[in-house]
Structures are given as C-alpha cells and as structure tokens.
Design a protein around this motif. Structure first.
Motif, PDB file in Angstrom:
ATOM      1  N   PHE A   1      32.447   1.935  96.784  1.00  0.00           N
ATOM      2  CA  PHE A   1      31.188   1.467  96.212  1.00  0.00           C
ATOM      3  C   PHE A   1      30.052   1.620  97.225  1.00  0.00           C
ATOM      4  O   PHE A   1      28.916   1.950  96.855  1.00  0.00           O
ATOM      5  CB  PHE A   1      31.318   0.004  95.771  1.00  0.00           C
ATOM      6  CG  PHE A   1      30.098  -0.538  95.080  1.00  0.00           C
ATOM      7  CD1 PHE A   1      29.611   0.048  93.923  1.00  0.00           C
ATOM      8  CD2 PHE A   1      29.414  -1.629  95.598  1.00  0.00           C
ATOM      9  CE1 PHE A   1      28.481  -0.437  93.279  1.00  0.00           C
ATOM     10  CE2 PHE A   1      28.280  -2.126  94.976  1.00  0.00           C
ATOM     11  CZ  PHE A   1      27.819  -1.528  93.807  1.00  0.00           C
ATOM     12  N   GLU A   2      30.341   1.376  98.512  1.00  0.00           N
ATOM     13  CA  GLU A   2      29.325   1.564  99.535  1.00  0.00           C
ATOM     14  C   GLU A   2      28.943   3.047  99.665  1.00  0.00           C
ATOM     15  O   GLU A   2      27.767   3.370  99.891  1.00  0.00           O
ATOM     16  CB  GLU A   2      29.819   1.022 100.882  1.00  0.00           C
ATOM     17  CG  GLU A   2      30.011  -0.486 100.923  1.00  0.00           C
ATOM     18  CD  GLU A   2      28.730  -1.245 100.618  1.00  0.00           C
ATOM     19  OE1 GLU A   2      27.661  -0.815 101.099  1.00  0.00           O
ATOM     20  OE2 GLU A   2      28.803  -2.246  99.880  1.00  0.00           O
ATOM     21  N   LYS A   3      29.937   3.954  99.505  1.00  0.00           N
ATOM     22  CA  LYS A   3      29.635   5.379  99.512  1.00  0.00           C
ATOM     23  C   LYS A   3      28.738   5.737  98.334  1.00  0.00           C
ATOM     24  O   LYS A   3      27.798   6.537  98.466  1.00  0.00           O
ATOM     25  CB  LYS A   3      30.936   6.185  99.449  1.00  0.00           C
ATOM     26  CG  LYS A   3      31.774   6.089 100.710  1.00  0.00           C
ATOM     27  CD  LYS A   3      33.161   6.699 100.529  1.00  0.00           C
ATOM     28  CE  LYS A   3      33.114   8.182 100.292  1.00  0.00           C
ATOM     29  NZ  LYS A   3      34.464   8.778 100.198  1.00  0.00           N
ATOM     30  N   PHE A   4      29.003   5.121  97.194  1.00  0.00           N
ATOM     31  CA  PHE A   4      28.198   5.338  95.993  1.00  0.00           C
ATOM     32  C   PHE A   4      26.756   4.868  96.222  1.00  0.00           C
ATOM     33  O   PHE A   4      25.795   5.571  95.900  1.00  0.00           O
ATOM     34  CB  PHE A   4      28.843   4.585  94.820  1.00  0.00           C
ATOM     35  CG  PHE A   4      28.029   4.588  93.559  1.00  0.00           C
ATOM     36  CD1 PHE A   4      27.807   5.768  92.857  1.00  0.00           C
ATOM     37  CD2 PHE A   4      27.501   3.406  93.065  1.00  0.00           C
ATOM     38  CE1 PHE A   4      27.066   5.760  91.682  1.00  0.00           C
ATOM     39  CE2 PHE A   4      26.760   3.394  91.894  1.00  0.00           C
ATOM     40  CZ  PHE A   4      26.537   4.581  91.200  1.00  0.00           C
ATOM     41  N   LYS A   5      26.609   3.692  96.824  1.00  0.00           N
ATOM     42  CA  LYS A   5      25.272   3.164  97.112  1.00  0.00           C
ATOM     43  C   LYS A   5      24.522   4.068  98.088  1.00  0.00           C
ATOM     44  O   LYS A   5      23.312   4.297  97.939  1.00  0.00           O
ATOM     45  CB  LYS A   5      25.382   1.751  97.675  1.00  0.00           C
ATOM     46  CG  LYS A   5      25.725   0.678  96.650  1.00  0.00           C
ATOM     47  CD  LYS A   5      26.068  -0.653  97.314  1.00  0.00           C
ATOM     48  CE  LYS A   5      24.965  -1.173  98.187  1.00  0.00           C
ATOM     49  NZ  LYS A   5      25.321  -2.437  98.862  1.00  0.00           N
ATOM     50  N   SER A   6      25.237   4.561  99.088  1.00  0.00           N
ATOM     51  CA  SER A   6      24.595   5.443 100.073  1.00  0.00           C
ATOM     52  C   SER A   6      24.078   6.715  99.411  1.00  0.00           C
ATOM     53  O   SER A   6      22.994   7.219  99.744  1.00  0.00           O
ATOM     54  CB  SER A   6      25.584   5.811 101.180  1.00  0.00           C
ATOM     55  OG  SER A   6      25.955   4.668 101.921  1.00  0.00           O
ATOM     56  N   LYS A   7      24.854   7.229  98.445  1.00  0.00           N
ATOM     57  CA  LYS A   7      24.435   8.434  97.732  1.00  0.00           C
ATOM     58  C   LYS A   7      23.174   8.155  96.917  1.00  0.00           C
ATOM     59  O   LYS A   7      22.238   8.971  96.911  1.00  0.00           O
ATOM     60  CB  LYS A   7      25.560   8.912  96.817  1.00  0.00           C
ATOM     61  CG  LYS A   7      25.226  10.209  96.078  1.00  0.00           C
ATOM     62  CD  LYS A   7      26.402  10.705  95.261  1.00  0.00           C
ATOM     63  CE  LYS A   7      26.051  12.025  94.564  1.00  0.00           C
ATOM     64  NZ  LYS A   7      27.189  12.546  93.764  1.00  0.00           N
ATOM     65  N   ILE A   8      23.139   7.009  96.238  1.00  0.00           N
ATOM     66  CA  ILE A   8      21.961   6.626  95.457  1.00  0.00           C
ATOM     67  C   ILE A   8      20.740   6.522  96.377  1.00  0.00           C
ATOM     68  O   ILE A   8      19.649   7.009  96.053  1.00  0.00           O
ATOM     69  CB  ILE A   8      22.192   5.283  94.743  1.00  0.00           C
ATOM     70  CG1 ILE A   8      23.350   5.385  93.730  1.00  0.00           C
ATOM     71  CG2 ILE A   8      20.920   4.798  94.065  1.00  0.00           C
ATOM     72  CD1 ILE A   8      23.062   6.252  92.554  1.00  0.00           C
ATOM     73  N   ALA A   9      20.922   5.886  97.538  1.00  0.00           N
ATOM     74  CA  ALA A   9      19.818   5.713  98.482  1.00  0.00           C
ATOM     75  C   ALA A   9      19.300   7.059  98.965  1.00  0.00           C
ATOM     76  O   ALA A   9      18.089   7.286  99.057  1.00  0.00           O
ATOM     77  CB  ALA A   9      20.264   4.849  99.657  1.00  0.00           C
ATOM     78  N   GLU A  10      20.217   8.000  99.267  1.00  0.00           N
ATOM     79  CA  GLU A  10      19.815   9.326  99.740  1.00  0.00           C
ATOM     80  C   GLU A  10      18.999  10.061  98.684  1.00  0.00           C
ATOM     81  O   GLU A  10      17.991  10.720  98.992  1.00  0.00           O
ATOM     82  CB  GLU A  10      21.053  10.145 100.111  1.00  0.00           C
ATOM     83  CG  GLU A  10      21.735   9.672 101.384  1.00  0.00           C
ATOM     84  CD  GLU A  10      23.017  10.439 101.658  1.00  0.00           C
ATOM     85  OE1 GLU A  10      23.302  11.397 100.884  1.00  0.00           O
ATOM     86  OE2 GLU A  10      23.728  10.094 102.612  1.00  0.00           O
ATOM     87  N   LEU A  11      19.430   9.928  97.430  1.00  0.00           N
ATOM     88  CA  LEU A  11      18.715  10.591  96.343  1.00  0.00           C
ATOM     89  C   LEU A  11      17.299  10.040  96.192  1.00  0.00           C
ATOM     90  O   LEU A  11      16.331  10.790  96.020  1.00  0.00           O
ATOM     91  CB  LEU A  11      19.484  10.422  95.029  1.00  0.00           C
ATOM     92  CG  LEU A  11      20.843  11.135  94.949  1.00  0.00           C
ATOM     93  CD1 LEU A  11      21.574  10.740  93.672  1.00  0.00           C
ATOM     94  CD2 LEU A  11      20.649  12.651  94.989  1.00  0.00           C
ATOM     95  N   LEU A  12      17.166   8.732  96.256  1.00  0.00           N
ATOM     96  CA  LEU A  12      15.856   8.111  96.080  1.00  0.00           C
ATOM     97  C   LEU A  12      14.936   8.377  97.263  1.00  0.00           C
ATOM     98  O   LEU A  12      13.731   8.612  97.091  1.00  0.00           O
ATOM     99  CB  LEU A  12      16.017   6.606  95.856  1.00  0.00           C
ATOM    100  CG  LEU A  12      16.684   6.213  94.521  1.00  0.00           C
ATOM    101  CD1 LEU A  12      16.942   4.714  94.470  1.00  0.00           C
ATOM    102  CD2 LEU A  12      15.799   6.628  93.349  1.00  0.00           C
ATOM    103  N   VAL A  13      15.486   8.364  98.467  1.00  0.00           N
ATOM    104  CA  VAL A  13      14.685   8.698  99.656  1.00  0.00           C
ATOM    105  C   VAL A  13      14.192  10.136  99.557  1.00  0.00           C
ATOM    106  O   VAL A  13      13.056  10.457  99.942  1.00  0.00           O
ATOM    107  CB  VAL A  13      15.496   8.465 100.945  1.00  0.00           C
ATOM    108  CG1 VAL A  13      14.774   9.050 102.146  1.00  0.00           C
ATOM    109  CG2 VAL A  13      15.742   6.972 101.159  1.00  0.00           C
TER     110      VAL A  13
END
Length: 548
Positions: free
Chosen positions: A353-365
């Motif tokens: 789930f933390e990997k999933f969140k990191s991916k979301i953050a990278e996309l938004l950044v």
C-alpha cells in the motif's frame, strides 16, 4: 520548545540536596528534558511542550527531586476552604468564557521566588497559553481586594481604570491602542464587541484579561498574600495553568485557599485516577516488573498508586495509560534496557500500500502538484461549519484545546487551511495530501476505524470542474482503471458542479468546484476545485481485480 534559565542554587535548595555537576547533567538528560548547560550559577534546559509544570525552579526541582530519590511519591497539597466568591456572568460566554482562581497566603516573595514566578508566568503565557490567546494569568495583592469579585464582559468605552505601567485612567479601547501590553496582545480580542474584566466589590478593576492588571492590585515588596486569576478559552488549559502556578508557590511554603468561582471550587488539586494494568506495562516495555517495583517507578516520577495510578493535578501530559508506561520507562532508565534480537527470521519488504501511495504521489508531482502534510487532529468548525456540513466526527474526550478536539474524517478542510495560510502567495496553487482519516466503528477494538484518503485542490482564477477531472482522468488511466461520475449533491460544492466517482460499482470519491460560501468561510478569494478519494478502498479494488 521553550528554553528556561534556572537558578542552580535555588534549584538545589528546593531539591533538598546538593548534586555534583556530572550526576546533575546525567540525571537531567534522563528526566525527559533537553539539557543545554550547567554552570556554577545556572541550569539552562529546554522543556518539552507537554511538561509546562517544569517551567519554574519549583516544578523542575520537584520532578528532579523525585527522580533522584530525594523526595519521591505524590506531592500532597492542602487546600483550605474560604468564603470568597467570584461571580461569573453569562456575558463572558462568547468572549473569554473560563476563569479559575486561587488565594495564596503567607507567600515568601524573595528575590528568587519573584524571579521564578515571573519566568513561569511568561513561559506559560507564551507556550501553554498561546501568547495569552488561550490562557492568561493575573497575580494580585490579595489584601487590597474586596470580595466578592465579578467576572463579566463590557463595552470597551464603559469602564476606565489606571493600568499597570500608567498614571492616568484609560478605557479598555484606549488601553489596546496606547498601552504597550495592549498593542502586544490586542489580537486576542479581535472581532469582539465586549471585553472581559474582573471587578471587585469597591468597583475597582482588578484585571482586564488577557491584557493588563489594574494598578490598584499591584504586587509590592511587602505583599504577603496573593490572589491569582487565570482566564481563557479552554477550560482544561486554564485549570492546568492555575494548578501549576499554585503548586509552585505552595512548594515555597504558601498556604492555598479555595474560592467559589461561578459555583466551582477552585483550585482543585485532587489527583486524577487512571487504571493501568501491570501486564500492559510489562508487555510494552518487555520487562517483568512486580507490583512493588512498578509503584516504586511511579514514585520516582512523582506519581502515586492506590489500586489505580494517582496523577498530580498539575500534570496535564498524562492522558492515556501509555503515558504512564512512558513515565515508568523513564524512571526505569532507558540506559538500563537491554537490546534484544527478535527470535524471528523475516525478509523485509516495502508495504504494497505504501508503494501504491508513492506511485500516486509521483504521478501528482509530475503534474506540478505540491504535496502537503497536515495534522490528523482538527476542530469541528473547520471540519463542518466552514465546509457547510454536518458530519459526525470522532471527538477527543480529553482535548487540551478547542483548536484540536476532533479527528478528521476527510482531508479537504485541512488543505483549505493550507490555502488560507498561503493566500498571499503566487497563484496557481496546486496541492495534494494523502493521509489517515477516522470514523466511528463500534466493531473495531478502539471504536474508531482508520482509512487513507487522497485530497487534491487547485486554486486560481479559472480553476474549474474540467481541470480537476483531467487530473482524475490522468491518474486512473495510468492505473488502468475505468470510472464514471454520477450527478450528486454535496453542500461543500456548487450544485451542478459536483460529481460522485464510481469504480466497479463502488462510490470512492467526490469531485467538483467548492461553493463560494465555503471559499469565503476560509477567507479565500480564488475559486477552488477539489477531489477527495478513498485510497484504502481504491487499493482494495485494484487487488481484487488482479485476483480475478
């Protein structure tokens, strides 16, 4: 964190024992404070915000004395009953609603005591009192006051008196504009039509809280008896501040007398009780303490035990059994814990789930968004009133301030506060946050369920539904997810400009343009488009689809 300078000689006298510098340095560091310096005449130490009771020579010496075994156990304070009264009028309810008071007789106002009292009052105002907005303390010569007193709110031009530091009468409005203290703390009364005052039976103004006292009750060298008032906007913070100050003066021999303050006996120094199981303590600390050993550790931290843990009235930092465990750990000595290698063989792996969140953050950044990180704790006004909502929320039973008294149920209000604090910065402003939110659930162990949400806010002159939806389209395309938006209504958004995001039949998000009323409530001027998505449920859907 406040840094205080203590009179070393005075501290040693209050401790009741001379302590060599090397041991003093060691014990202060292990007490739970940050020692900066010990010299021949001074102890300079940084006090953590949760221990305002340590902000004076008396409070620091009290804790140190228990910790090193000189005067251990729960300190008992004898509060004598008096017939003095303070009437509290309803007019203060929406002004500065809470007041607690005490009378202290036979006070020895030595140079050391005066210096300590002034530092304690100043540091409590600055930290615990939020620069007097939440808590303000007044110290007066008791013998010149005629009881009963009245605490009420009046219009600024109706009352005049000579404030401390002046020789001529001034009304309340003049004090705010002309008196140095008035100019410094006028912000505490911003927006109020009436101001709080304490008046005695002779119609003399005792205090204009949280600004200045009247010169009539000025404490002088010959003063032996004190009247203390503490006013504020948070009853727990007010009560704790009074208890801290009263205990400090009592440690120098002052006699404590209670008053009837609006029907409440004040001060109340009866220790609080908390049930803490020894098995719980041993489980968290990895120890095998016996009951007697546990009680001895509590005694070293100034706590007591009588079937339950007894907590001094001046200790506001102990609000949960885990705080008692921490106190026991400090008393046991962190240096005495033996490191152990777990009897388990595991291969470390990043949480999916933390990997999933990191991916979301990278996309938004990558889309030019800025990630924020705000508190999990907020208040009802921000969560509901400013957002035009009436949501149920998880309230804190022992909140120390009304600014932070509930757990957030969604993140958008927190991001609106970020926009408000940056409204003078350059636009467009594009921010997001992924964080934990909370809701009541009686089926969980704590009665509270935690889940993670994503909130995205865009603010500029042309922020609209289309722009925020393009963000969502991009996000879901990368995640290979199909979704649809359904028409809905949400009182935080403009009608007809808000949608419900549905994935695989499950409603996961709200998306739309925030209403002008909500924007005004947050003191903003630019339009705001928002998206709030339940990441926990979205991740579960993704895992389910992969399984299928």
């Amino acid at each position: 964190m406040p840094t205080i300078t203590l009179d070393k000689k005075d501290v040693m006298k209050l401790v009741g024992k001379e302590i060599p510098d090397d041991r003093l340095k060691d014990r202060i560091s292990m007490l739970g404070t940050d020692l900066e310096k010990v010299s021949d005449s001074e102890i300079i130490v940084e006090i953590f915000p949760n221990r305002p009771d340590l902000l004076s020579e008396e409070g620091f010496a009290r804790a140190l004395s228990s910790f090193i075994g000189v005067k251990t156990g729960l300190r008992k304070y004898d509060v004598k009953k008096s017939l003095f009264k303070v009437k509290v009028e309803k007019s203060v309810e929406n002004v500065r609603p809470f007041i607690r008071c005490a009378v202290l007789k036979n006070v020895n106002l030595s140079d050391e005591a005066i210096k300590s009292l002034m530092q304690l009052q100043e540091k409590l105002h600055l930290t615990h009192g939020r620069k007097r907005r939440k808590v303000a303390i007044g110290v007066h010569d008791f013998d010149v006051i005629k009881f009963p007193l009245v605490y009420k709110a009046v219009k600024p031009d109706l009352i005049s008196f000579v404030p401390l530091g002046m020789t001529a009468e001034m009304n309340l409005a003049q004090i705010l504009s002309k008196h140095p203290k008035g100019r410094d703390y006028a912000f505490c009364l911003d927006g109020l039509e009436k101001y709080p005052v304490i008046i005695d039976a002779k119609n003399d103004v005792v205090s204009f809280p949280p600004i200045i006292n009247g010169i009539v009750t000025q404490v002088r060298e010959e003063t032996k008896n004190l009247f203390v008032d503490v006013t504020g906007t948070d009853v727990n913070a007010v009560t704790q501040a009074l208890n801290i100050l009263v205990a400090s003066l009592a440690d120098r021999g002052a006699e404590i007398y209670s008053l009837d303050v609006g029907g409440i006996v004040s001060p109340d120094l009866i220790p609080r009780k908390m049930k803490v199981e020894l098995s719980y303590v041993n489980k968290l600390l990895g120890l095998s303490l016996k009951q007697k050993e546990f009680e001895e550790l509590l005694s070293k931290m100034g706590l007591g035990y009588d079937k339950e843990v007894l907590i001094p009235a001046y200790r506001g930092d102990i609000i949960h059994p885990v705080d008692v465990v921490e106190a026991a750990a400090i008393a046991y000595g962190y240096e005495n814990f033996q490191p152990e290698i777990p009897n388990l063989v595991t291969i470390a792996e990043e949480n999916p789930f933390e990997k999933f969140k990191s991916k979301i953050a990278e996309l938004l950044v990558g889309l030019g968004m800025i990630e924020t990180n705000t508190y999990h704790i907020t208040n009802k006004e921000s969560l509901n009133k400013k957002m035009n909502l009436e949501l149920s929320c998880v309230e804190l039973s022992n909140a120390l301030t009304t600014d932070y008294d509930v757990l957030r149920s969604w993140i958008t209000p927190s991001l609106m506060d970020v926009l408000r604090n940056n409204r003078n910065r350059e636009f467009p402003q594009k921010i997001f946050e992924m964080g934990i939110c909370f809701k009541e659930n009686n089926e969980t162990e704590t009665g509270v369920e935690e889940f993670t949400r994503l909130a995205v806010l865009i603010s500029h002159t042309k922020a609209n539904f289309t722009e925020i939806k393009q963000m969502l389209d991009y996000l879901f395309n990368i995640l290979c997810l199909e979704y649809k938006t359904e028409d809905t209504e949400h009182t935080s958004f403009i009608r007809g400009r808000v949608g419900r995001v549905v994935v695989d039949g499950k409603k996961l998000a709200y998306i739309g343009e925030l209403s002008p009323e909500v924007i005004t409530n947050w003191e903003l001027e630019m339009p705001v488009a928002a998206l709030e998505l339940n990441l926990t449920e979205l991740f579960e859907l993704i895992l389910k689809q992969k399984t299928l």
